[in-house]
Design a protein around this motif. Structure first.
Motif, PDB file in Angstrom:
ATOM      1  N   PHE A  98       0.829  -1.147  -0.026  1.00  0.00           N
ATOM      2  CA  PHE A  98      -0.046   0.112  -0.014  1.00  0.00           C
ATOM      3  C   PHE A  98       0.903   1.146  -0.011  1.00  0.00           C
ATOM      4  N   GLY A  99       0.719   2.222  -0.799  1.00  0.00           N
ATOM      5  CA  GLY A  99       1.430   3.419  -0.904  1.00  0.00           C
ATOM      6  C   GLY A  99       0.860   4.552  -1.550  1.00  0.00           C
ATOM      7  N   TYR A 100       1.667   5.706  -1.938  1.00  0.00           N
ATOM      8  CA  TYR A 100       1.166   6.690  -2.791  1.00  0.00           C
ATOM      9  C   TYR A 100       2.020   7.210  -3.663  1.00  0.00           C
ATOM     10  N   GLU A 101       1.544   7.881  -4.509  1.00  0.00           N
ATOM     11  CA  GLU A 101       2.595   8.690  -5.597  1.00  0.00           C
ATOM     12  C   GLU A 101       1.980  10.247  -5.751  1.00  0.00           C
ATOM     13  N   VAL A 102       2.859  11.079  -6.009  1.00  0.00           N
ATOM     14  CA  VAL A 102       2.650  12.548  -6.266  1.00  0.00           C
ATOM     15  C   VAL A 102       3.296  12.878  -7.606  1.00  0.00           C
ATOM     16  N   VAL A 103       2.662  13.195  -8.685  1.00  0.00           N
ATOM     17  CA  VAL A 103       3.326  13.777  -9.831  1.00  0.00           C
ATOM     18  C   VAL A 103       3.047  15.013 -10.029  1.00  0.00           C
ATOM     19  N   TYR A 104       3.947  15.903 -10.435  1.00  0.00           N
ATOM     20  CA  TYR A 104       3.708  17.146 -11.097  1.00  0.00           C
ATOM     21  C   TYR A 104       4.630  17.436 -12.456  1.00  0.00           C
ATOM     22  N   PHE A 105       4.097  18.021 -13.429  1.00  0.00           N
ATOM     23  CA  PHE A 105       4.741  18.232 -14.448  1.00  0.00           C
ATOM     24  C   PHE A 105       4.293  19.448 -15.300  1.00  0.00           C
ATOM     25  N   PHE A 106       5.230  20.162 -15.904  1.00  0.00           N
ATOM     26  CA  PHE A 106       4.866  21.334 -16.882  1.00  0.00           C
ATOM     27  C   PHE A 106       5.715  21.482 -18.243  1.00  0.00           C
ATOM     28  N   LEU A 107       5.185  22.208 -18.997  1.00  0.00           N
ATOM     29  CA  LEU A 107       6.086  22.553 -20.174  1.00  0.00           C
ATOM     30  C   LEU A 107       6.016  24.206 -19.898  1.00  0.00           C
ATOM     31  N   GLY A 108       7.338  24.738 -20.220  1.00  0.00           N
ATOM     32  CA  GLY A 108       7.473  26.343 -20.034  1.00  0.00           C
ATOM     33  C   GLY A 108       6.629  27.048 -21.143  1.00  0.00           C
ATOM     34  N   THR A 109       6.395  28.081 -20.551  1.00  0.00           N
ATOM     35  CA  THR A 109       5.425  29.126 -21.372  1.00  0.00           C
ATOM     36  C   THR A 109       6.364  29.677 -22.774  1.00  0.00           C
ATOM     37  N   ARG A 110       5.762  29.464 -23.891  1.00  0.00           N
ATOM     38  CA  ARG A 110       6.209  29.729 -25.178  1.00  0.00           C
ATOM     39  C   ARG A 110       5.330  31.007 -25.922  1.00  0.00           C
ATOM     40  N   THR A 111       6.030  32.133 -26.222  1.00  0.00           N
ATOM     41  CA  THR A 111       5.273  33.132 -26.993  1.00  0.00           C
ATOM     42  C   THR A 111       5.774  33.385 -28.289  1.00  0.00           C
ATOM     43  N   TYR A 112       4.877  33.699 -29.279  1.00  0.00           N
ATOM     44  CA  TYR A 112       5.473  33.918 -30.611  1.00  0.00           C
ATOM     45  C   TYR A 112       4.894  35.181 -31.158  1.00  0.00           C
ATOM     46  N   HIS A 113       5.785  36.013 -31.748  1.00  0.00           N
ATOM     47  CA  HIS A 113       5.380  37.321 -32.410  1.00  0.00           C
ATOM     48  C   HIS A 113       5.431  37.620 -33.600  1.00  0.00           C
ATOM     49  N   GLN A 114       4.245  38.412 -34.016  1.00  0.00           N
ATOM     50  CA  GLN A 114       4.455  38.640 -35.601  1.00  0.00           C
ATOM     51  C   GLN A 114       4.230  40.488 -35.348  1.00  0.00           C
ATOM     52  N   HIS A 155       4.132  57.535 -35.841  1.00  0.00           N
ATOM     53  CA  HIS A 155       4.570  56.015 -36.388  1.00  0.00           C
ATOM     54  C   HIS A 155       3.538  55.275 -35.368  1.00  0.00           C
ATOM     55  N   SER A 156       3.291  54.207 -36.376  1.00  0.00           N
ATOM     56  CA  SER A 156       2.197  53.224 -35.624  1.00  0.00           C
ATOM     57  C   SER A 156       2.664  51.697 -35.547  1.00  0.00           C
ATOM     58  N   TYR A 157       2.391  50.824 -34.614  1.00  0.00           N
ATOM     59  CA  TYR A 157       3.060  49.722 -34.637  1.00  0.00           C
ATOM     60  C   TYR A 157       2.017  48.569 -34.057  1.00  0.00           C
ATOM     61  N   LEU A 158       1.823  47.576 -34.635  1.00  0.00           N
ATOM     62  CA  LEU A 158       1.186  46.500 -34.256  1.00  0.00           C
ATOM     63  C   LEU A 158       1.716  45.253 -33.752  1.00  0.00           C
ATOM     64  N   ASP A 159       1.746  44.613 -32.636  1.00  0.00           N
ATOM     65  CA  ASP A 159       2.264  43.345 -32.351  1.00  0.00           C
ATOM     66  C   ASP A 159       1.179  42.457 -31.887  1.00  0.00           C
ATOM     67  N   ALA A 160       1.135  41.293 -32.751  1.00  0.00           N
ATOM     68  CA  ALA A 160       0.449  39.969 -32.232  1.00  0.00           C
ATOM     69  C   ALA A 160       1.141  38.975 -31.555  1.00  0.00           C
ATOM     70  N   SER A 161       0.818  38.501 -30.610  1.00  0.00           N
ATOM     71  CA  SER A 161       1.608  37.313 -30.285  1.00  0.00           C
ATOM     72  C   SER A 161       0.508  36.086 -29.579  1.00  0.00           C
ATOM     73  N   THR A 162       1.051  35.118 -29.695  1.00  0.00           N
ATOM     74  CA  THR A 162       0.328  33.814 -29.120  1.00  0.00           C
ATOM     75  C   THR A 162       1.105  33.350 -27.905  1.00  0.00           C
ATOM     76  N   SER A 163       0.487  32.591 -26.911  1.00  0.00           N
ATOM     77  CA  SER A 163       1.401  31.965 -25.939  1.00  0.00           C
ATOM     78  C   SER A 163       0.643  30.708 -25.658  1.00  0.00           C
ATOM     79  N   VAL A 164       1.448  29.842 -25.047  1.00  0.00           N
ATOM     80  CA  VAL A 164       0.976  28.586 -24.562  1.00  0.00           C
ATOM     81  C   VAL A 164       1.654  28.035 -23.373  1.00  0.00           C
ATOM     82  N   ARG A 165       1.110  27.592 -22.214  1.00  0.00           N
ATOM     83  CA  ARG A 165       1.521  26.968 -21.281  1.00  0.00           C
ATOM     84  C   ARG A 165       0.629  25.725 -20.601  1.00  0.00           C
ATOM     85  N   VAL A 166       1.585  24.674 -20.474  1.00  0.00           N
ATOM     86  CA  VAL A 166       0.821  23.428 -19.939  1.00  0.00           C
ATOM     87  C   VAL A 166       1.314  23.018 -18.618  1.00  0.00           C
TER      88      VAL A 166
END
Length: 169
Positions: free
Chosen positions: A65-81, A118-129
């Motif tokens: 009889f026992g237990y188990e604890v698990v944590y996982f992650f993937l770092g945040t990634r951001t992409y720009h145009q 002067h104008s500037y437009l930045d679009a970015s997407t991000s993902v974190r798991v």
């Protein structure tokens, strides 16, 4: 227990976010000289690194009889145009596409025109798991030719995706 994770994300399409012209004329959907500057396809993506940490132990001396604890992650990634109207920029004028609610016609809200600030437009997407789980493990039957284990636990998983559009003028 430590495990390194690598993930190569699929390239999800982003809707058309900005159109522009190099001539300085106001962009018009479908007209010659109007180009798609941001969106309309997938942003470039790169692999994401992360980790998985597991800890567990038996709760009795016979280790049935026992237990188990698990944590996982993937770092945040951001992409720009980016779209900009100043020297070396991507367009002389650009704007955001929209559908006119009254007529249903596609149109473009002009954000940058020649001789404007002067104008500037930045679009970015991000993902974190990330996620975690807690499990209780038990060896219910342990015979010479048959073994039955039971697992009871809770699992949490989160995928956070976002899109951000910033405009300065």
């Amino acid at each position: 227990d430590l495990e390194l994770l690598y993930w190569w994300p699929t390239r999800q399409p982003v809707p058309a976010l900005a159109f522009g012209t190099r001539t300085g004329q106001t962009p018009v959907p479908g007209s010659p000289g109007t180009e798609l500057l941001i969106g309309g396809g997938a942003f470039d993506s790169q692999p994401s690194a992360g980790g998985r940490f597991t800890f567990g132990r038996a709760l009795n001396s016979s280790e049935t009889f026992g237990y188990e604890v698990v944590y996982f992650f993937l770092g945040t990634r951001t992409y720009h145009q980016t779209a900009r109207d100043f020297s070396g920029g991507t367009a002389a004028s650009f704007g955001l596409p929209y559908t006119d609610a009254a007529t249903g016609a596609r149109s473009i809200l002009s954000l940058a025109r020649p001789l404007d600030a002067h104008s500037y437009l930045d679009a970015s997407t991000s993902v974190r798991v990330q996620g975690w789980e807690i499990n209780t493990l038990a060896n219910v039957v342990d015979e010479k030719c048959f073994r039955l284990n039971a697992l009871l636990g809770w699992r949490y998983f989160m995928a956070n995706e976002g899109i951000r559009i910033e405009q300065t003028q």
